[in-house]
Motif scaffolding. Structure first.
Motif, PDB file in Angstrom:
ATOM      1  N   GLU A 133      -1.190   2.019 -15.578  1.00 21.15           N
ATOM      2  CA  GLU A 133      -2.422   2.014 -14.786  1.00 21.15           C
ATOM      3  C   GLU A 133      -3.574   2.719 -15.508  1.00 21.15           C
ATOM      4  O   GLU A 133      -4.734   2.521 -15.166  1.00 21.15           O
ATOM      5  N   ARG A 220       1.293  -7.563 -10.275  1.00 26.62           N
ATOM      6  CA  ARG A 220       1.973  -6.435 -10.909  1.00 26.62           C
ATOM      7  C   ARG A 220       3.121  -6.988 -11.760  1.00 26.62           C
ATOM      8  O   ARG A 220       3.664  -8.052 -11.480  1.00 26.62           O
ATOM      9  N   ARG A 287      -6.980  -2.194  -0.353  1.00 28.10           N
ATOM     10  CA  ARG A 287      -7.045  -0.836  -0.928  1.00 28.10           C
ATOM     11  C   ARG A 287      -8.399  -0.672  -1.632  1.00 28.10           C
ATOM     12  O   ARG A 287      -8.861  -1.595  -2.317  1.00 28.10           O
ATOM     13  N   HIS A 290      -8.989  -1.592  -5.612  1.00 31.58           N
ATOM     14  CA  HIS A 290      -7.661  -2.180  -5.896  1.00 31.58           C
ATOM     15  C   HIS A 290      -7.637  -2.909  -7.248  1.00 31.58           C
ATOM     16  O   HIS A 290      -8.278  -3.949  -7.408  1.00 31.58           O
TER      17      HIS A 290
HETATM   18  P1  TYD Z   1       2.340   0.134  -5.086  1.00 38.72           P
HETATM   19  O1  TYD Z   1       3.814  -0.041  -4.867  1.00 38.72           O
HETATM   20  O2  TYD Z   1       1.622   1.169  -4.284  1.00 38.72           O
HETATM   21  O3  TYD Z   1       2.129   0.362  -6.637  1.00 38.72           O
HETATM   22  P2  TYD Z   1       0.747   0.425  -7.525  1.00 38.72           P
HETATM   23  O4  TYD Z   1      -0.402   0.544  -6.625  1.00 38.72           O
HETATM   24  O5  TYD Z   1       0.956   1.675  -8.304  1.00 38.72           O
HETATM   25  O6  TYD Z   1       0.761  -0.809  -8.343  1.00 38.72           O
HETATM   26  O7  TYD Z   1       1.630  -1.261  -4.792  1.00 38.72           O
HETATM   27  C1  TYD Z   1       1.983  -2.422  -5.515  1.00 38.72           C
HETATM   28  C2  TYD Z   1       1.027  -3.516  -5.091  1.00 38.72           C
HETATM   29  O8  TYD Z   1       1.278  -3.830  -3.710  1.00 38.72           O
HETATM   30  C3  TYD Z   1      -0.434  -3.107  -5.169  1.00 38.72           C
HETATM   31  O9  TYD Z   1      -1.202  -4.244  -5.588  1.00 38.72           O
HETATM   32  C4  TYD Z   1      -0.802  -2.733  -3.750  1.00 38.72           C
HETATM   33  C5  TYD Z   1       0.082  -3.649  -2.909  1.00 38.72           C
HETATM   34  N1  TYD Z   1       0.531  -3.103  -1.614  1.00 38.72           N
HETATM   35  C6  TYD Z   1       0.352  -3.847  -0.453  1.00 38.72           C
HETATM   36  O10 TYD Z   1      -0.191  -4.968  -0.468  1.00 38.72           O
HETATM   37  N2  TYD Z   1       0.783  -3.317   0.734  1.00 38.72           N
HETATM   38  C7  TYD Z   1       1.374  -2.093   0.816  1.00 38.72           C
HETATM   39  O11 TYD Z   1       1.727  -1.633   1.923  1.00 38.72           O
HETATM   40  C8  TYD Z   1       1.565  -1.343  -0.409  1.00 38.72           C
HETATM   41  C9  TYD Z   1       2.197   0.014  -0.379  1.00 38.72           C
HETATM   42  C10 TYD Z   1       1.127  -1.893  -1.606  1.00 38.72           C
END
Ligand code: TYD
Ligand code: NAD
Length: 349
Positions: A133, A220, A287, A290
């Motif tokens: 990241e 991801r 987010r 994001h």
């Molecule tokens: P996450 O597991 O928090 O890892 P990172 O942000 O470090 O990549 O999230 C993985 C992906 O999933 C990220 O694009 C955000 C999304 N996400 C959701 O859509 N819903 C959720 O409840 C969460 C926790 C993450």
């Protein structure tokens, strides 16, 4: 016995690293230093806690005098530094904790290692575990390589980027023998159910909404945690001092495709009609900031050290689902208490 300090060993990746090293290297004494925050769970290590070559120390890497005393009391041959605040969403609501643990904690470890190692420093290893990241967000094309310029965008990734820079600075300035690896998203057993995959497994099982941020099109690159632990073992022993290695799964998924696939796997495991769990998918507000896509080019570690992922995502995910279904007690324990309050605030359910 060679003493190796693992920080954050009670967390998700750290517990896999501790288990691997304790079982594989009886000649090492693995000392696991962990603050036991909401993410640290000694239940992750029940199978190794009685082993003679394992010890646990509860402590905070932000506490400078405690860290100095720990290094003065032990002659560590190496440090594998995983302790961190690790969840992007939490970094958005409380960035300061990330600065303290990820940046101040790392400099405390570097300083303590430097002064306790002194002239012996060149025979030691300070291995810092980081994330892809730090490189920022990709569009549709391209991959992160080891010299992709840093462009972190969340408080979490900024704090990790800062710690990476400090570790490199200690290599260049003081000749500290450091190694760094930057890995893509991990999944597997013992992951705290605030991260996407275990959260979705938990919610599918409990028939709760599956919150997908935005349109679910963010991408991801997913890697099985045991493969990350294997890579850490190889880099610790065979990686070149002063080098960075990117670690990835060659395995890109949009969030929505991943969650739909997980729903299918869970329908089969839970004996539900196909398509039932998918009904739980709920699109929620995106987010903040994001990142769109992360994707690792892991050719350096393959060419130089012969590492590559050992299993397919489909197999790793199925094994992971089995683990969470078979370990209901673990899941119930971590989804109580503080986590429940956080969960309410984050998702309002
Ligand atoms: P996450 O597991 O928090 O890892 P990172 O942000 O470090 O990549 O999230 C993985 C992906 O999933 C990220 O694009 C955000 C999304 N996400 C959701 O859509 N819903 C959720 O409840 C969460 C926790 C993450
Ligand atoms: P985690 O949140 O599951 O575990 C972190 C551990 O660090 C916990 O046991 C916690 O108690 C401990 N800790 C936190 N603050 C501490 C402090 N001040 N002092 C001592 N211990 C403290 O995290 P994880 O997913 O296992 O990640 C481990 C490392 O790997 C982190 O450095 C993270 O940035 C990095 N990483 C994670 C991923 C991923 O997908 N999870 C991917 C790449 C890199």
């Amino acid at each position: 016995m060679k003493k190796i300090l693992v920080t954050g060993g009670a967390g998700f990746i750290g517990s896999h690293v501790v288990r691997l090293f304790v079982n594989k290297y009886p000649e090492y004494h693995i000392i696991n230093l962990d603050k036991l925050t909401y993410a640290g769970n000694l239940e992750n290590l029940l199978d190794v806690e009685e082993k003679e070559n394992y010890s646990f120390v509860k402590g905070d890497i932000v506490d400078e005098s405690f860290i100095n005393e720990l290094f003065a009391a032990h002659d560590f041959e190496g440090v594998i530094h995983l302790a961190a605040e690790s969840h992007v969403d939490r970094s958005i609501t409380n960035p300061t904790e990330f600065i303290k643990t990820n940046i101040v904690g790392t400099i405390n470890l570097l300083n303590a290692a430097k002064s306790s190692w002194g002239e012996e420093m060149k025979n030691k290893i300070f291995y810092h575990i980081s994330t892809d990241e730090v490189y920022g967000s990709l569009g549709k094309e391209g991959y992160f390589v080891e010299d992709t310029p840093y462009d972190p965008r969340s408080p979490y990734s900024s704090s990790k980027a800062s710690s990476d820079h400090l570790v490199r600075a200690y290599f260049h300035t003081y000749g500290m023998p450091v190694k760094i690896s930057n890995c893509s998203n991990n999944y597997g057993s013992h992951q705290f159910p605030e991260k996407l995959i275990p959260l979705m497994i938990h919610n599918i099982k409990e028939n709760k909404p599956l919150p997908i941020y935005g349109e679910g099109l963010n991408i991801r690159d997913w890697l099985w945690v045991n493969d990350h632990a294997r890579a850490i073992d190889i880099i610790f022993h065979e990686g070149k001092v002063g080098e960075t290695y990117n670690i990835g799964g060659n395995n890109e998924w949009t969030n929505i495709a991943l969650v739909k696939h997980l729903c299918k796997v869970m329908d089969t495991k839970l004996g539900r009609p196909e398509g039932e769990s998918e009904q739980l998918i709920t699109f929620v507000i995106d987010r903040a900031g994001h990142d769109m896509r992360y994707a690792i080019d892991a050719s350096k570690i393959k060419t130089d050290l012969g590492w590559e992922p050992s299993i397919t995502f489909e197999k790793g995910l199925e094994d992971t689902v089995d683990w969470y279904l078979e370990n209901e007690k673990w899941l119930n324990n971590v989804t109580s208490g503080q986590y429940q309050n956080y969960y309410k605030k984050q998702y309002n359910n």
